[in-house]
Write a protein that holds these residues in place. Structure first.
Motif, PDB file in Angstrom:
ATOM      1  N   GLN A 154       0.544  -1.831  -0.087  1.00 60.46           N
ATOM      2  CA  GLN A 154       0.496   0.056  -0.285  1.00 60.46           C
ATOM      3  C   GLN A 154       0.833   0.989  -0.019  1.00 60.46           C
ATOM      4  O   GLN A 154       0.047   2.446  -0.378  1.00 60.46           O
ATOM      5  CB  GLN A 154      -1.096  -0.443   0.945  1.00 60.46           C
ATOM      6  N   ALA A 155       2.149   1.305   0.603  1.00 62.86           N
ATOM      7  CA  ALA A 155       2.630   2.558   0.683  1.00 62.86           C
ATOM      8  C   ALA A 155       3.974   2.734  -0.190  1.00 62.86           C
ATOM      9  O   ALA A 155       4.613   3.753  -0.481  1.00 62.86           O
ATOM     10  CB  ALA A 155       4.209   2.282   1.939  1.00 62.86           C
ATOM     11  N   ALA A 156       3.510   1.609  -1.719  1.00 61.38           N
ATOM     12  CA  ALA A 156       4.235   2.034  -2.934  1.00 61.38           C
ATOM     13  C   ALA A 156       3.716   3.336  -3.235  1.00 61.38           C
ATOM     14  O   ALA A 156       2.772   3.429  -3.653  1.00 61.38           O
ATOM     15  CB  ALA A 156       3.946   0.893  -3.578  1.00 61.38           C
ATOM     16  N   PRO A 157       5.269   3.791  -4.664  1.00 60.63           N
ATOM     17  CA  PRO A 157       5.223   4.430  -5.133  1.00 60.63           C
ATOM     18  C   PRO A 157       3.496   4.750  -6.265  1.00 60.63           C
ATOM     19  O   PRO A 157       3.160   3.404  -6.366  1.00 60.63           O
ATOM     20  CB  PRO A 157       6.298   5.169  -6.004  1.00 60.63           C
ATOM     21  N   LYS A 158       2.821   5.935  -6.156  1.00 59.04           N
ATOM     22  CA  LYS A 158       1.647   5.384  -7.483  1.00 59.04           C
ATOM     23  C   LYS A 158       1.098   5.001  -8.372  1.00 59.04           C
ATOM     24  O   LYS A 158       0.732   3.885  -8.837  1.00 59.04           O
ATOM     25  CB  LYS A 158       0.591   6.922  -6.880  1.00 59.04           C
ATOM     26  N   GLU A 159       2.660   5.352  -9.462  1.00 57.18           N
ATOM     27  CA  GLU A 159       2.726   4.734 -10.300  1.00 57.18           C
ATOM     28  C   GLU A 159       3.702   2.946 -10.378  1.00 57.18           C
ATOM     29  O   GLU A 159       3.156   2.078 -11.163  1.00 57.18           O
ATOM     30  CB  GLU A 159       3.707   5.356 -11.482  1.00 57.18           C
ATOM     31  N   SER A 160       3.593   2.851  -8.915  1.00 53.10           N
ATOM     32  CA  SER A 160       3.885   1.504  -8.789  1.00 53.10           C
ATOM     33  C   SER A 160       2.653   0.186  -8.778  1.00 53.10           C
ATOM     34  O   SER A 160       2.394   0.867  -8.160  1.00 53.10           O
ATOM     35  CB  SER A 160       5.136   0.796  -8.237  1.00 53.10           C
TER      36      SER A 160
ATOM     37  N   ARG B  47      -4.594  -1.865  -3.949  1.00 58.17           N
ATOM     38  CA  ARG B  47      -5.166  -0.803  -5.148  1.00 58.17           C
ATOM     39  C   ARG B  47      -6.390  -1.097  -5.784  1.00 58.17           C
ATOM     40  O   ARG B  47      -5.920  -2.328  -5.709  1.00 58.17           O
ATOM     41  CB  ARG B  47      -3.649  -0.260  -5.964  1.00 58.17           C
TER      42      ARG B  47
ATOM     43  N   THR C 179       3.865   0.072 -13.070  1.00 60.76           N
ATOM     44  CA  THR C 179       5.391   0.066 -13.733  1.00 60.76           C
ATOM     45  C   THR C 179       6.067  -1.459 -12.585  1.00 60.76           C
ATOM     46  O   THR C 179       5.406  -2.089 -10.901  1.00 60.76           O
ATOM     47  CB  THR C 179       6.380   0.435 -13.250  1.00 60.76           C
ATOM     48  N   HIS C 180       5.960  -2.599 -12.912  1.00 64.03           N
ATOM     49  CA  HIS C 180       5.983  -3.841 -12.079  1.00 64.03           C
ATOM     50  C   HIS C 180       7.757  -4.238 -12.746  1.00 64.03           C
ATOM     51  O   HIS C 180       7.568  -4.788 -13.755  1.00 64.03           O
ATOM     52  CB  HIS C 180       4.691  -4.697 -11.335  1.00 64.03           C
TER      53      HIS C 180
END
Length: 459
Positions: free
Chosen positions: A409-415, A420, A429-430
């Motif tokens: 949940q704390a990952a950058p929004k684009e990741s 989510r 991006t992964h």
């Protein structure tokens, strides 16, 4: 003119590339991305659990859709595979995409609509039937939003329902009399936009009346049905309908045992709520099926129009039908609710808040409807993915029943991150690779993009 020809050339090249891809691939998610080192990627049916349905789902589909056991099993697999193909075409067609739906007893026929006849070959190459229509899905959605806005200025209950009908490429108003529909269209500034009118005496109502049965109770009075188990941080609870109780209301379960508190509730506008349960209650991935048997939830991938859905409720139990339309609005006596899904499943008072599933995939919680389970009727549900997203909840699934929050949940929004909620067309991006979402869903830890071509495609 030179710029015009250059643009046409780029578009033709893109369509040619997609056609080539389609013709060299089986119309299934499994052929989209190269398999990871550990083995072949799962098919859409395997990812969504459609290849291993519960007997409760199969029996209810056989009864309510008049299918044989073989047809019921085939339908679930076909619906799963169709959703992935529709998502790929949605992303490929972009603004020209005008909707998708399945049809036939086993949902073997996928139709994808476009506003440009030049897309027909690409659609057919993906194993779908092409339908060329006048209006793109995004434009239908914009037209419906005009009606949504006008609903607050036209407080009449003679136009109780309006929705986007992708099969017929139109927005429809259901009215008790034509004059009311005409006034509604005028108030929205939608004259001449092709809004269709359907005359019906049906007036959907919310379904929270007090009736005995397997249920939960709000402030010891009103009765509703538990939806899906959810978690937020370390708190366990369940999702239900917003009209079942305001934030702060106390809930009790069977035998009036203390259960929890409504943490958040939205109604009207939307029809969603969630209850935080006390330590006496344990969140599970189970939904009550036929004869008190349990069906497990595997995820929340949104079903296509035409797909089969089953509903569980504390008044009428377990019933199935099909999805009629997404993005429906209903004007209840208490106010208007937008963004509902309209179905052919029956329901009765007390079923409100109960879960809708497509196979093993959570779809939404019962909002309201008309008719009953004796003569048949129409029922609307609040889609579950917006509910999870609005309240920051994580769906409890069969693969993760620990009740702990999904990681990431704390990952950058684009990741990409588990927990989510993603919609068709979203990009992430992964592991250094860009992916685009094919079907709306809440991501789970076991559904990372490289291993779920049913849900993601490389871009």
């Amino acid at each position: 003119m030179a710029g015009r020809h250059a643009g046409g050339g780029r578009r033709a090249a893109a369509l040619t590339a997609l056609t080539t891809l389609a013709l060299t691939a089986v119309p299934s998610a499994a052929a989209a991305d190269p398999p990871p080192a550990h083995g072949p990627v799962p098919s859409a049916a395997q990812t969504l659990g459609a290849d291993r349905p519960s007997q409760e789902v199969l029996r209810a589909l056989e009864r309510d859709l008049l299918l044989t056991p073989e047809q019921a099993a085939a339908r679930l697999v076909n619906e799963a595979e169709a959703g992935t193909r529709a998502g790929r075409l949605h992303n490929a067609l972009g603004k020209r995409f005008a909707g998708a739906w399945v049809s036939g007893a086993t949902a073997a026929d996928l139709t994808v609509a476009t506003t440009d006849a030049a897309d027909a070959a690409v659609i057919r190459a993906q194993g779908a039937q092409a339908k060329v229509v006048k209006t793109a899905l995004a434009d239908l959605g914009s037209l419906k939003k005009k009606l949504d806005a006008a609903a607050t200025r036209t407080p009449t209950h003679d136009t109780p329902v309006w929705y986007v009908d992708v099969r017929r490429n139109r927005v429809v108003i259901q009215a008790t009399k034509r004059s009311a529909a005409t006034a509604f269209i005028k108030a929205a500034g939608a004259e001449g936009r092709g809004v269709a009118v359907r005359i019906s005496a049906d007036r959907p109502r919310v379904m929270a009346d007090i009736v005995g049965g397997d249920a939960y109770y709000i402030d010891g009075i009103a009765r509703c049905s538990v939806g899906f188990s959810v978690t937020k941080d370390l708190q366990q609870g369940f999702a239900s309908a917003g009209h079942c109780g305001r934030a702060g209301a106390r809930t009790t379960g069977f035998d009036m045992a203390d259960q929890g508190t409504v943490q958040a509730s939205t109604f009207p506008g939307k029809d969603m709520a969630w209850v935080a349960a006390n330590s006496d209650w344990t969140a599970t991935a189970d939904v009550r099926g036929e004869g008190a048997q349990r069906v497990q939830v595997a995820g929340s991938v949104q079903a296509l129009v035409g797909a089969s859905v089953c509903r569980s409720g504390s008044t009428t139990g377990w019933h199935c039908g099909t999805v009629e339309q997404h993005d429906s609005s209903v004007r209840y006596a208490e106010g208007t609710v937008n963004g509902l899904t309209r179905t052919t499943v029956c329901a009765e008072p007390g079923d409100s808040g109960g879960p809708f599933l497509a196979g093993a995939q959570a779809q939404g919680v019962t909002s309201g409807g008309s008719g009953d389970c004796t003569s048949g009727g129409t029922t609307f549900y609040q889609p579950v993915n917006p509910l999870l997203g609005d309240f920051g909840l994580t769906l409890v699934t069969a693969s993760a029943q620990s009740g702990t929050p999904a990681p990431g949940q704390a990952a950058p929004k684009e990741s990409w991150a588990a927990g989510r909620v993603y919609g068709v067309g979203d990009t992430v991006t992964h592991a250094g690779v860009r992916y685009q979402c094919l079907q709306s869903h809440q991501a789970q830890a076991i559904w990372s993009p490289e291993g779920t071509p049913a849900l993601w495609q490389r871009v």
